[in-house]
Design a protein around this motif. Sequence first.
Motif, short mmCIF file in Angstrom:
data_model
loop_
_atom_site.label_atom_id
_atom_site.label_comp_id
_atom_site.label_asym_id
_atom_site.label_seq_id
_atom_site.Cartn_x
_atom_site.Cartn_y
_atom_site.Cartn_z
N GLN A 86 28.71 86.86 64.17
CA GLN A 86 30.02 87.47 64.36
C GLN A 86 29.90 88.78 65.13
O GLN A 86 28.89 89.48 65.07
CB GLN A 86 30.69 87.72 63.00
CG GLN A 86 31.02 86.42 62.28
CD GLN A 86 31.84 86.61 61.03
OE1 GLN A 86 32.58 85.73 60.64
NE2 GLN A 86 31.70 87.74 60.36
N LYS A 108 35.28 89.12 66.70
CA LYS A 108 35.24 87.79 67.31
C LYS A 108 34.33 86.89 66.50
O LYS A 108 33.28 87.33 66.02
CB LYS A 108 34.74 87.87 68.76
CG LYS A 108 34.74 86.54 69.50
CD LYS A 108 34.41 86.71 70.97
CE LYS A 108 34.46 85.39 71.69
NZ LYS A 108 34.20 85.53 73.14
N ARG A 109 34.73 85.62 66.38
CA ARG A 109 33.91 84.61 65.73
C ARG A 109 33.59 83.50 66.73
O ARG A 109 34.33 83.29 67.70
CB ARG A 109 34.63 84.00 64.53
CG ARG A 109 34.81 84.93 63.34
CD ARG A 109 35.46 84.19 62.18
NE ARG A 109 35.49 84.99 60.95
CZ ARG A 109 36.51 85.78 60.62
NH1 ARG A 109 37.56 85.88 61.43
NH2 ARG A 109 36.49 86.48 59.50
N PHE A 110 32.50 82.80 66.49
CA PHE A 110 32.12 81.63 67.27
C PHE A 110 32.09 80.45 66.30
O PHE A 110 31.06 80.20 65.65
CB PHE A 110 30.75 81.84 67.93
CG PHE A 110 30.69 83.06 68.81
CD1 PHE A 110 31.06 82.99 70.14
CD2 PHE A 110 30.27 84.28 68.29
CE1 PHE A 110 31.02 84.12 70.95
CE2 PHE A 110 30.22 85.41 69.09
CZ PHE A 110 30.60 85.33 70.42
N PRO A 111 33.20 79.75 66.15
CA PRO A 111 33.35 78.74 65.09
C PRO A 111 32.23 77.69 65.05
O PRO A 111 31.77 77.33 63.97
CB PRO A 111 34.71 78.10 65.40
CG PRO A 111 35.46 79.15 66.12
CD PRO A 111 34.44 79.87 66.94
N MET A 112 31.80 77.20 66.21
CA MET A 112 30.78 76.16 66.23
C MET A 112 29.44 76.64 65.69
O MET A 112 28.65 75.87 65.16
CB MET A 112 30.60 75.62 67.64
CG MET A 112 31.78 74.81 68.16
SD MET A 112 32.05 73.31 67.19
CE MET A 112 30.62 72.35 67.66
N SER A 114 29.01 78.38 63.15
CA SER A 114 29.03 78.41 61.69
C SER A 114 29.38 77.06 61.08
O SER A 114 29.29 76.89 59.87
CB SER A 114 30.04 79.45 61.19
OG SER A 114 31.35 79.16 61.66
N SER A 115 29.74 76.08 61.93
CA SER A 115 30.14 74.78 61.39
C SER A 115 29.26 73.63 61.86
O SER A 115 29.22 72.58 61.22
CB SER A 115 31.60 74.49 61.78
OG SER A 115 31.74 74.44 63.19
N ASP A 116 28.55 73.79 62.96
CA ASP A 116 27.70 72.73 63.51
C ASP A 116 26.23 73.12 63.33
O ASP A 116 25.79 74.16 63.81
CB ASP A 116 28.01 72.51 64.98
CG ASP A 116 27.19 71.40 65.59
OD1 ASP A 116 26.09 71.68 66.11
OD2 ASP A 116 27.61 70.23 65.52
N ASP A 152 29.45 82.00 73.67
CA ASP A 152 30.71 81.35 74.00
C ASP A 152 30.51 79.88 74.35
O ASP A 152 31.33 79.03 73.98
CB ASP A 152 31.39 82.06 75.17
CG ASP A 152 32.30 83.20 74.73
OD1 ASP A 152 32.81 83.14 73.59
OD2 ASP A 152 32.49 84.14 75.51
N GLY A 155 28.50 76.38 71.58
CA GLY A 155 29.13 75.32 70.82
C GLY A 155 29.86 74.32 71.69
O GLY A 155 30.11 73.18 71.27
#
Length: 276
Positions: A86, A108-112, A114-116, A152, A155
């Motif tokens: 983050q 800012k978050r980088f969703p992928m 934390s999920s992939d 960026d 993911g």
Amino acid sequence: MKNKIKFAPVPYELKEQVFFVIYLFERRGKDVAQYKTEAFVLGSRNWGEADKIIQLFSREKGKLRASAFGCRRPKSPLAGALQMFQVLDVTLNEGERVDTVRQAAVRKRFPMLSSDLNAMAYGAFIAELTLEMMPEGEPQEQVYDWLMSVFDVCGERNPRVVALIAGWQMLELSGVGPTYDTCAHCGAHIDGNAFFDAAEGGALCPHCAEGIPTAKVYPDAVRDFLKMISKLDFASLPSFHVKKEELLGAEELLLYTLDELLGKRLKSVTFLSQLV
């Protein structure tokens, strides 16, 4: 025999208050400098019962370490902010040995990431390599903006390829990039298959590679691929195709080079070897 006196355990809240009082006592008469910065969370480790040591990377100060007291408590205002990858707006107190996080808000978050699992694993490689290669406490504007672009696309595109490109570009950014198409010994331009040795500075012509047992085979297709990815801009990364042989060859040379430079195998690489 005398009965031993048993003391009840000291509640953590009380210990934290005691430590804070000691901290204030030690700092009495001293001005505590406070500063704000934007920073990535690139690493952390548990410390004490509810604290963490956080490894941050900012544009103004580069790599820095900070303590985050009580952040592992569910109700801590820092609990949700100090997660890997983050980007934070963070306020810190300067310390003699390590700074202290006072406030942090997610920018800012980088969703992928934390999920992939794959994206997370290759992102961890990029984060660990950045911490290993960058000096502490020095401004790193170029690397900070580069890292933002890398995460960026990590993911969105194949994270394995993204990490490979990032690894080679990090060598360039840290000032230890190897030669790709000229011999590191004699300076001759290299055509066709050649050799590569990290300790010698990169590419070696067949003549200069004689007598160097650690030199690796350096196919011309791998060399062309490395030259291409070294110039790519993550902010506008184009689509391209890479053959399996070129990908594996470039990965093998990168890991060999990092092992040679760092004198150890990165923890993230060991984990990735279990996924591939």
